[in-house]
Every structure is written in structure tokens, then in C-alpha cells.
Design a protein around this motif. Sequence first.
Motif, PDB file in Angstrom:
ATOM      1  N   VAL A   1       2.961  -2.715  -6.977  1.00 51.71           N
ATOM      2  CA  VAL A   1       2.883  -3.560  -6.202  1.00 51.71           C
ATOM      3  C   VAL A   1       4.264  -4.641  -6.024  1.00 51.71           C
ATOM      4  O   VAL A   1       4.671  -4.977  -7.114  1.00 51.71           O
ATOM      5  CB  VAL A   1       2.035  -5.177  -6.400  1.00 51.71           C
ATOM      6  N   SER A   2       5.170  -4.251  -4.883  1.00 48.09           N
ATOM      7  CA  SER A   2       6.382  -4.921  -4.846  1.00 48.09           C
ATOM      8  C   SER A   2       6.896  -4.950  -3.382  1.00 48.09           C
ATOM      9  O   SER A   2       6.402  -4.065  -2.635  1.00 48.09           O
ATOM     10  CB  SER A   2       7.453  -4.161  -5.777  1.00 48.09           C
ATOM     11  N   ARG A   3       7.855  -5.926  -3.273  1.00 53.17           N
ATOM     12  CA  ARG A   3       8.732  -5.980  -1.975  1.00 53.17           C
ATOM     13  C   ARG A   3       9.998  -5.307  -2.242  1.00 53.17           C
ATOM     14  O   ARG A   3      10.823  -5.542  -1.269  1.00 53.17           O
ATOM     15  CB  ARG A   3       8.628  -7.439  -1.416  1.00 53.17           C
ATOM     16  N   ASP A   4      10.195  -5.056  -3.329  1.00 50.22           N
ATOM     17  CA  ASP A   4      11.736  -4.592  -3.752  1.00 50.22           C
ATOM     18  C   ASP A   4      11.817  -3.143  -3.994  1.00 50.22           C
ATOM     19  O   ASP A   4      12.575  -2.724  -4.651  1.00 50.22           O
ATOM     20  CB  ASP A   4      11.895  -5.131  -5.119  1.00 50.22           C
ATOM     21  N   PHE A   5      10.960  -2.248  -3.235  1.00 50.23           N
ATOM     22  CA  PHE A   5      11.049  -0.697  -3.243  1.00 50.23           C
ATOM     23  C   PHE A   5      12.582  -0.375  -2.074  1.00 50.23           C
ATOM     24  O   PHE A   5      12.386   0.126  -0.997  1.00 50.23           O
ATOM     25  CB  PHE A   5       9.900  -0.233  -2.729  1.00 50.23           C
ATOM     26  N   GLY A   6      13.646  -0.755  -2.574  1.00 49.88           N
ATOM     27  CA  GLY A   6      14.762  -0.621  -1.747  1.00 49.88           C
ATOM     28  C   GLY A   6      15.801  -0.901  -2.657  1.00 49.88           C
ATOM     29  O   GLY A   6      15.784  -0.775  -3.983  1.00 49.88           O
ATOM     30  N   HIS A   7      17.164  -1.081  -2.061  1.00 48.99           N
ATOM     31  CA  HIS A   7      18.519  -1.439  -2.771  1.00 48.99           C
ATOM     32  C   HIS A   7      18.134  -2.829  -3.592  1.00 48.99           C
ATOM     33  O   HIS A   7      18.407  -3.688  -2.881  1.00 48.99           O
ATOM     34  CB  HIS A   7      19.568  -1.386  -1.689  1.00 48.99           C
TER      35      HIS A   7
ATOM     36  N   TYR B   1       2.307   0.029  -3.408  1.00 47.44           N
ATOM     37  CA  TYR B   1       1.933  -0.972  -2.366  1.00 47.44           C
ATOM     38  C   TYR B   1       3.181  -1.662  -1.964  1.00 47.44           C
ATOM     39  O   TYR B   1       3.564  -2.744  -2.622  1.00 47.44           O
ATOM     40  CB  TYR B   1       0.888  -1.946  -2.765  1.00 47.44           C
ATOM     41  N   SER B   2       4.088  -1.353  -0.834  1.00 49.17           N
ATOM     42  CA  SER B   2       4.939  -1.763  -0.550  1.00 49.17           C
ATOM     43  C   SER B   2       4.901  -2.969   0.549  1.00 49.17           C
ATOM     44  O   SER B   2       4.284  -3.009   1.560  1.00 49.17           O
ATOM     45  CB  SER B   2       5.942  -0.572   0.239  1.00 49.17           C
TER      46      SER B   2
ATOM     47  N   VAL C   1       1.882  -2.811   2.778  1.00 47.66           N
ATOM     48  CA  VAL C   1       1.007  -3.997   2.820  1.00 47.66           C
ATOM     49  C   VAL C   1       1.506  -5.220   3.471  1.00 47.66           C
ATOM     50  O   VAL C   1       0.729  -6.265   3.155  1.00 47.66           O
ATOM     51  CB  VAL C   1       0.346  -4.152   1.443  1.00 47.66           C
ATOM     52  N   PHE C   2       2.637  -5.138   3.849  1.00 51.56           N
ATOM     53  CA  PHE C   2       3.384  -6.223   4.456  1.00 51.56           C
ATOM     54  C   PHE C   2       2.527  -7.082   5.317  1.00 51.56           C
ATOM     55  O   PHE C   2       2.033  -6.431   6.153  1.00 51.56           O
ATOM     56  CB  PHE C   2       4.658  -5.996   5.050  1.00 51.56           C
ATOM     57  N   GLY C   3       2.334  -8.327   5.266  1.00 54.23           N
ATOM     58  CA  GLY C   3       1.526  -8.965   6.117  1.00 54.23           C
ATOM     59  C   GLY C   3      -0.064  -9.211   6.155  1.00 54.23           C
ATOM     60  O   GLY C   3      -0.694  -9.896   6.720  1.00 54.23           O
ATOM     61  N   LEU C   4      -0.309  -8.150   5.085  1.00 54.82           N
ATOM     62  CA  LEU C   4      -1.690  -7.951   4.789  1.00 54.82           C
ATOM     63  C   LEU C   4      -2.313  -9.031   3.773  1.00 54.82           C
ATOM     64  O   LEU C   4      -1.563  -9.548   2.699  1.00 54.82           O
ATOM     65  CB  LEU C   4      -2.143  -6.689   4.219  1.00 54.82           C
ATOM     66  N   PRO C   5      -3.561  -9.756   4.393  1.00 58.81           N
ATOM     67  CA  PRO C   5      -4.014 -10.864   3.214  1.00 58.81           C
ATOM     68  C   PRO C   5      -4.324 -10.248   2.003  1.00 58.81           C
ATOM     69  O   PRO C   5      -4.746  -8.895   1.775  1.00 58.81           O
ATOM     70  CB  PRO C   5      -5.238 -11.132   4.055  1.00 58.81           C
ATOM     71  N   ASP C   6      -4.278 -11.113   0.826  1.00 63.05           N
ATOM     72  CA  ASP C   6      -4.394 -10.724  -0.444  1.00 63.05           C
ATOM     73  C   ASP C   6      -5.742  -9.929  -0.530  1.00 63.05           C
ATOM     74  O   ASP C   6      -6.052  -8.892  -1.310  1.00 63.05           O
ATOM     75  CB  ASP C   6      -4.275 -12.058  -1.441  1.00 63.05           C
ATOM     76  N   ASP C   7      -6.755 -10.738   0.048  1.00 60.47           N
ATOM     77  CA  ASP C   7      -8.346 -10.148  -0.098  1.00 60.47           C
ATOM     78  C   ASP C   7      -8.425  -8.677   0.530  1.00 60.47           C
ATOM     79  O   ASP C   7      -8.823  -7.565  -0.034  1.00 60.47           O
ATOM     80  CB  ASP C   7      -9.292 -10.827   0.808  1.00 60.47           C
ATOM     81  N   ASP C   8      -7.609  -8.392   1.599  1.00 58.27           N
ATOM     82  CA  ASP C   8      -7.396  -6.991   2.164  1.00 58.27           C
ATOM     83  C   ASP C   8      -6.977  -6.035   1.150  1.00 58.27           C
ATOM     84  O   ASP C   8      -7.091  -4.998   1.013  1.00 58.27           O
ATOM     85  CB  ASP C   8      -6.900  -7.018   3.620  1.00 58.27           C
TER      86      ASP C   8
END
Length: 673
Positions: A323-329, A353-354, A376-383
Motif C-alpha cells: 500500500v503506497s502513494r509513492d509508486f513513482g519518482h 494498492y496505489s 485505490v485513490f479516493g477510496l474509503p478505508d473500509d472499501d
Amino acid sequence: MGLLLLEQNRNAEAEKAFREALVHEPRAAAIWDQLALVLQRQGLAAEAEFMVRRATLLEPANSMHWNLLGKVLFDLQRLDESVQARRQSLAIQPRDAAAWNELGVAEQARKNFDEAEKAFQNSLAITPGHPIAVANYAYLMCSRGERDRACELLQPLVVRDPFAPEHWMALGGLFEAMLEWKLAASAYRRAWELAPNNEQTGFKLAGALHSNHQATEAEKVLRAHLALFPRQAESLALLGEVLLRQCRSAEGVPIVERAVEMTPDPQRHSKLLLEMQYEDNANAKQLLLAHRRWDTIYAKPLAPTATTANRHERGNPLRIGLVSRDFGHHPAAFLVLPGLEHLDRTACQLICYSDRTNGDEFTARFRAASSIWRTVFGLPDDDVAALIRRDNVDVLVDLMGHTGQRMLLFARKPAPFQVTWFGYVGTTGLATMNCLLADRFHVREGEDKWYRERILRMPNSYACYGPPQAAPEVGPLPALVSGHVTFGSFNNPPKYSATIREAWAEILNRVPRARLLLKFRGLDDLKLQSDLRGWFEERGVKQEQIELEGGGTHFEMLDAYNRVDIALDTQPYSGGVTTCEALWMGVPVITFPGDTFAGRHATSYLTTGGYPQFVATNTKAYVNLAVEWANRLDELAVIRSRMRSAVLNSALCRAADFAGNWLEILSKAIQTL
């Protein structure tokens, strides 16, 4: 009186007035509704829900009550119920454009993009060109990757009415979603000029300026904004971050603490935990207690009552979620990706899970290394948790910690075995996080008690460096040409603690012809430059000894090492990828291990890379070691000429070995459940 106070944003006084009114008129639905609204504005969503539900019981055919209930439930992240409340409102008043717009926002949050698009279209059919609905529709298009369409939706608004602040706010929001901070700041600035008394314009402008590394201007805007809205917690927290960027952590951290106390919020509190890592007095015990407190307040209520069973069976490929938002430079591209690319695909499957919308060439490599890719950007944690469970993930790896916005996902324990690694600096504090992947440098033997998680230690470093594919050639030792030694640090300015700056000043005074080159994004800020130069001058360092430069392209940052003889690490937050890049450019890094996980990156990378002789024991030894090497130029020249090859062949860069060890450690650890 209550309504007047509400209009003036005097929320506490308005709350008192409405409560007093209810004593006399307990069946007045409008008063229950207004009290709910003022509570919602103060961030008290749970109390607001109780009040607005009383209003719906008293007047079930009033769409306004149902719409407010939808807002409150949205704040509580109960999205399914929020959508139901909004649809109830629309069943009563189907021509309510605002309600359709808010339904679209809720459906988008649930990742029901088609339903969200229908709702925004309905809103715009009733009120064509409404800026808020257009902005939300454009954001939807942006999150779906349709950026050109998003711009097409918004730009006509600004052209048609350039004096409407809400249009510029919408445009700024779109650029913010695209991470185009300079454009976002330009749009928000125009909105602020048009509506300086709006509670969001100044805050959003300051945020964009901060993200664009314009700290002085961001501080100026924030202080003007806070003069009007002194109790806006989000602005206070941002001011603390801005001050940290200006090497003023002693001022900044208490301000963030005040913001958290004023309006508790998990994300704001996570930022405080991160910023505590930069304080000179940071220690492992203090950090553990602070992180455990975060867990108690926000995460513990979400923890499952029963532990998820261990589903993995030996012999089957291990299903590993990342799980990360950092799959990039990002540093992860150079210190995480190389190991992932060398994993044995017959022994494991990677599911990424980007948590981002934009991508680059490194995003493509992360995607190629994965078996399954989920945005999963913007998707609630439950989802997201439900998705992870459906994917039958055996090991869920956190690559963000408190730097991201997914700690509460891990609080829900969607996988039987959860590990935090690399993206944060030490314990997360979560009772539901099973392990922390480290090494013997970051967490020494006997220090496990300062971590909530069980410590897993890699045999070498806890990360594996993949050098950039296009890097400048290593040049000759600069001192042999310039006639003076140049020290350098290309770390983020928040890492320039008072303690480390005192050490740098002593080094420069003991090597009086030496220079110190500090280079990073934002260091071209003239006020910050003046403050830093003045600080060093007060300690006897000559003006010409300090060189300050802003950032540049990655290639330019690497090439600047060809002007540096010796790099100086920072404390209490050590340099990570910057240490590896210095080594790749033939520049040794002087460091010493700090008291916390954050202070030991360079020690780990230098030792694993084959250069432990540059690791001192403490601050005094750090100064002495820097001065000593400044007088060993011939040796430095030889080391420089051989360093890239030596590092490439060291354990720091052996990705295949790292991948094998990484997978073996996780496979053994999961069997202990």
C-alpha cells in the motif's frame, strides 16, 4: 441571535444560543438542524448526527434535514448511509442542484464513478455552469485519468466570469489534484485576492505555496489568514509545517500540537508524529509513547474483535500486498523497487494498492513488477480493506506509515499479517501492525522494547539501492582544482537541526578555507537564505563559506556532487536516498548514528555500501572526522575514483540477494502467527 452568530462564524457562541433556544422550544426542528450545522462546522460530527436525526424525526418531509444528515455521515466516513440520506433528500426535492452535487461527491468517494457522473450531470442540468458542481465533475474526470476533459470543464467558468473567486478555487483544486503546484498557487492567489475573508482561500493558497517550496510566502499568507480565522486548526497545522521547512522546528512543532489539541484529527495528528522526528530532543521512548497514544485515540476503536486467521498454506505462492502513494519518482523508486523487481515470481505474487492518480516511468516499473495493480485513490478505508480481503492477501506491507493517509486502513487489519517498511521512520504505534522490517543498524539489539511491532532484521541494509539509469560521470576531486574543501548536504532543510548546524559551524571554523554547499528545493527563498547566513555568521562563519542553492532536475542535483568533496549528514533525521546518491557520485558521507530510527539511515547505507570508516560515534567525533578527512585530499581522490564501482558491487546494490532475503524473512515470519 443564533443564526446571526452562525453567519459570523462565531460557532461556539452560536452553539450556546441554539442550546438555550431548545430549552424553550424542544420540538423546533429548525433549531435542532441549526445546532447540528454548527456542531458539524466545529468537527463534532458524532454529536451533529444526533441533533440532525432529531430534526428528521420531527420533520421527516423536510429535505434540508436529510441533506445535512448526508453531510454529517459523509464526515463520519459512513458513505453508504450518507448516500441513502442524500437520496432521501432528493426524493423530497428532486430539483435541488446542491443535493445532486453532494450526492455525486459521496458516490465518487465510494468509487461509484458512473453514479457520481450522473449526479453531477443532474446538478448541472438544473443549474448550468454552477462552479462547485463543475469543479467536482472536473475532479472526477481528473481522478479517472481524463485530465484534458477536466480542464475543458473548468476553463470556461474562469473565462466567463473572471471575478468569481469560487471559479478560481475550482481551478486551483483541479491543478492541486494534478500536483501542478505552481498553477494551483496562481489560481488560489486570484481567489484570495477576490475573497480574502473567505475561510478557505488563504488556506488553500498557503498550501499550494508550501507544496511549491515557497515557505516565506506561505507563512505570510497563513499569518494573514489566521488573523481572520485564529481557530482554524488546519491552517495552524500548516503553519507549523511551513516553519519546519524554514528550519524552525522549535516554533513549528508546538503550533501543530496546538492544532491537534484544538481539533483532533488522525491525519493532522500523524503529521505531528512525523514532525516530532525532526526535533533535537527526539528519543525512541518518547516517540513510542506518542505513537501509542495515536493508536489509542484513532485506531483502537476500529480494530477487529477477532484476529483474521492465517490463510497462507506452505507451498503456495505468498500473496503480498503493498500500500503506497509513492509508486513513482520517489525514494521508494530507488530503494524499494529494485528488490521488488528481483523477487521470485514462483514463490510470491505482488498486489500493489496505489493511492495516487498520476504516474511516470517508475510507476510503470512498479506496475510491471506486480501481479495485480489496484488504484485505490479516493477510496474509503473500509472499501480498500474489503478489496484486500477479497484479494486474499497473506502479508500486507505499509510503505507510508504516518506520512500517508492509510494508517486507519491497517487499524482495520484486512490481512492476517501486516508489516511496516521503509515509508516511515520507526514504529507506527499500531497494535494491529505485526512487524517492522528493519536492520541491525536502524534497530540495534536490545532496542526492540521501543517499538510496538516485532522487529524483523534484514542481514544487511533494510533497503536496496538501484542507481539512476542516467547519471553524470564522477568528476575529479573538486578541492584539487579549487584549492579548498567543499562540504555539502543536499538534504531537506527541516533536517538542519540546531545541533547539526552547530556541528557544521564548528567544522567550518576549524577548516577556515572550506565551503558548505546546501542544495534543496526551496533554498532559493531569499528570507531563508538570509536567516541561515545570519545564523552561521553569528557563530564566526564567513559569508563566503556558505553556498545556498535551490533544487533542480534529478540529473542536476546529482551533477552538483561534482562540486562537493565531502558530504555531511544531518541529525536527528539522517539522509536516506541522498546518502546513496552521494556515494554513487563518489562523495563519502560523514555521519553518526542518532538516537532514533530516523537518525540511522546513513549509518546503514554507508556500512552496507562498504564505507564504515565515515561513520563516527557521536557529534564530537563527527566534527573531528570531517576535519580529519578535509586534510586527506589524496586519499579522498583515490576513494572518489573507485567508489561507484565499489558501491555497485556491495551488498547495498545486490538486488537479487536482497529480494531473496526479504521474501525469506516474510515467509518465516508469517508462519509464526
